[in-house]
Design a protein around this motif. Sequence first.
Motif, PDB file in Angstrom:
ATOM      1  N   ASP A  28       0.881  -1.074  -0.164  1.00  0.00           N
ATOM      2  CA  ASP A  28       0.127   0.037   0.004  1.00  0.00           C
ATOM      3  C   ASP A  28       0.765   1.512  -0.063  1.00  0.00           C
ATOM      4  O   ASP A  28       1.958   1.137   0.465  1.00  0.00           O
ATOM      5  CB  ASP A  28      -0.694  -0.244   1.173  1.00  0.00           C
ATOM      6  CG  ASP A  28      -2.089  -0.479   1.050  1.00  0.00           C
ATOM      7  OD1 ASP A  28      -3.018  -0.049   0.029  1.00  0.00           O
ATOM      8  OD2 ASP A  28      -2.679  -1.557   1.789  1.00  0.00           O
ATOM      9  N   TRP A  31      -1.453   5.215   2.765  1.00  0.00           N
ATOM     10  CA  TRP A  31      -2.654   4.543   3.532  1.00  0.00           C
ATOM     11  C   TRP A  31      -2.853   5.367   4.833  1.00  0.00           C
ATOM     12  O   TRP A  31      -2.212   5.913   5.641  1.00  0.00           O
ATOM     13  CB  TRP A  31      -2.364   3.147   3.979  1.00  0.00           C
ATOM     14  CG  TRP A  31      -3.623   2.359   4.431  1.00  0.00           C
ATOM     15  CD1 TRP A  31      -4.443   1.493   3.679  1.00  0.00           C
ATOM     16  CD2 TRP A  31      -3.899   2.144   5.837  1.00  0.00           C
ATOM     17  NE1 TRP A  31      -5.427   1.096   4.337  1.00  0.00           N
ATOM     18  CE2 TRP A  31      -5.039   1.184   5.793  1.00  0.00           C
ATOM     19  CE3 TRP A  31      -3.448   2.569   7.032  1.00  0.00           C
ATOM     20  CZ2 TRP A  31      -5.895   0.899   6.848  1.00  0.00           C
ATOM     21  CZ3 TRP A  31      -4.061   2.284   8.197  1.00  0.00           C
ATOM     22  CH2 TRP A  31      -5.313   1.451   7.992  1.00  0.00           C
ATOM     23  N   TYR A  83      -4.137  -1.008  10.439  1.00  0.00           N
ATOM     24  CA  TYR A  83      -3.963  -1.560   9.002  1.00  0.00           C
ATOM     25  C   TYR A  83      -4.011  -3.141   9.527  1.00  0.00           C
ATOM     26  O   TYR A  83      -4.478  -4.126   8.673  1.00  0.00           O
ATOM     27  CB  TYR A  83      -2.585  -1.321   8.510  1.00  0.00           C
ATOM     28  CG  TYR A  83      -2.383  -1.621   7.274  1.00  0.00           C
ATOM     29  CD1 TYR A  83      -2.828  -1.195   6.099  1.00  0.00           C
ATOM     30  CD2 TYR A  83      -1.560  -3.048   7.208  1.00  0.00           C
ATOM     31  CE1 TYR A  83      -2.464  -1.637   4.673  1.00  0.00           C
ATOM     32  CE2 TYR A  83      -1.214  -3.344   6.023  1.00  0.00           C
ATOM     33  CZ  TYR A  83      -1.657  -2.838   4.755  1.00  0.00           C
ATOM     34  OH  TYR A  83      -1.529  -3.454   3.360  1.00  0.00           O
TER      35      TYR A  83
END
Length: 123
Positions: A28, A31, A83
């Motif tokens: 990612d 994020w 996350y």
Amino acid sequence: MAEHNELGKKGEELAVEFLQQNDYKILDRNWTFQKAEIDIIAQKDSILAIVEVKTRSSLDFGSPQDFVKQKKIQLLIKAVNAYINDREKDFNDDLNIRFDIIAIHKTEETFAIEHITDAFYHF
């Protein structure tokens, strides 16, 4: 776009290229969770690298990594916990989380890149 935003964007592109050349898989970019943003989340083997990218046009006021302050570290820790919780099923139990800084500064014709692994610890 302001010049410093362009420099930051260029720094993140260079950091991604650097990580990929060193066998990291980019999971990612940018994020966000609440007020925190993780620049790059990358994985290499059993390491999940949470990467803060700092880019500077000169070293006159200090190294790029000197600009990662305690408040930013706390926000990153909060964000990485979210996350991991959000993607728990995607990771093995043997995953090691590491906080890195990629410090980039512009030299006359190019950019110098320094990858600081284990730049700070989860506390």
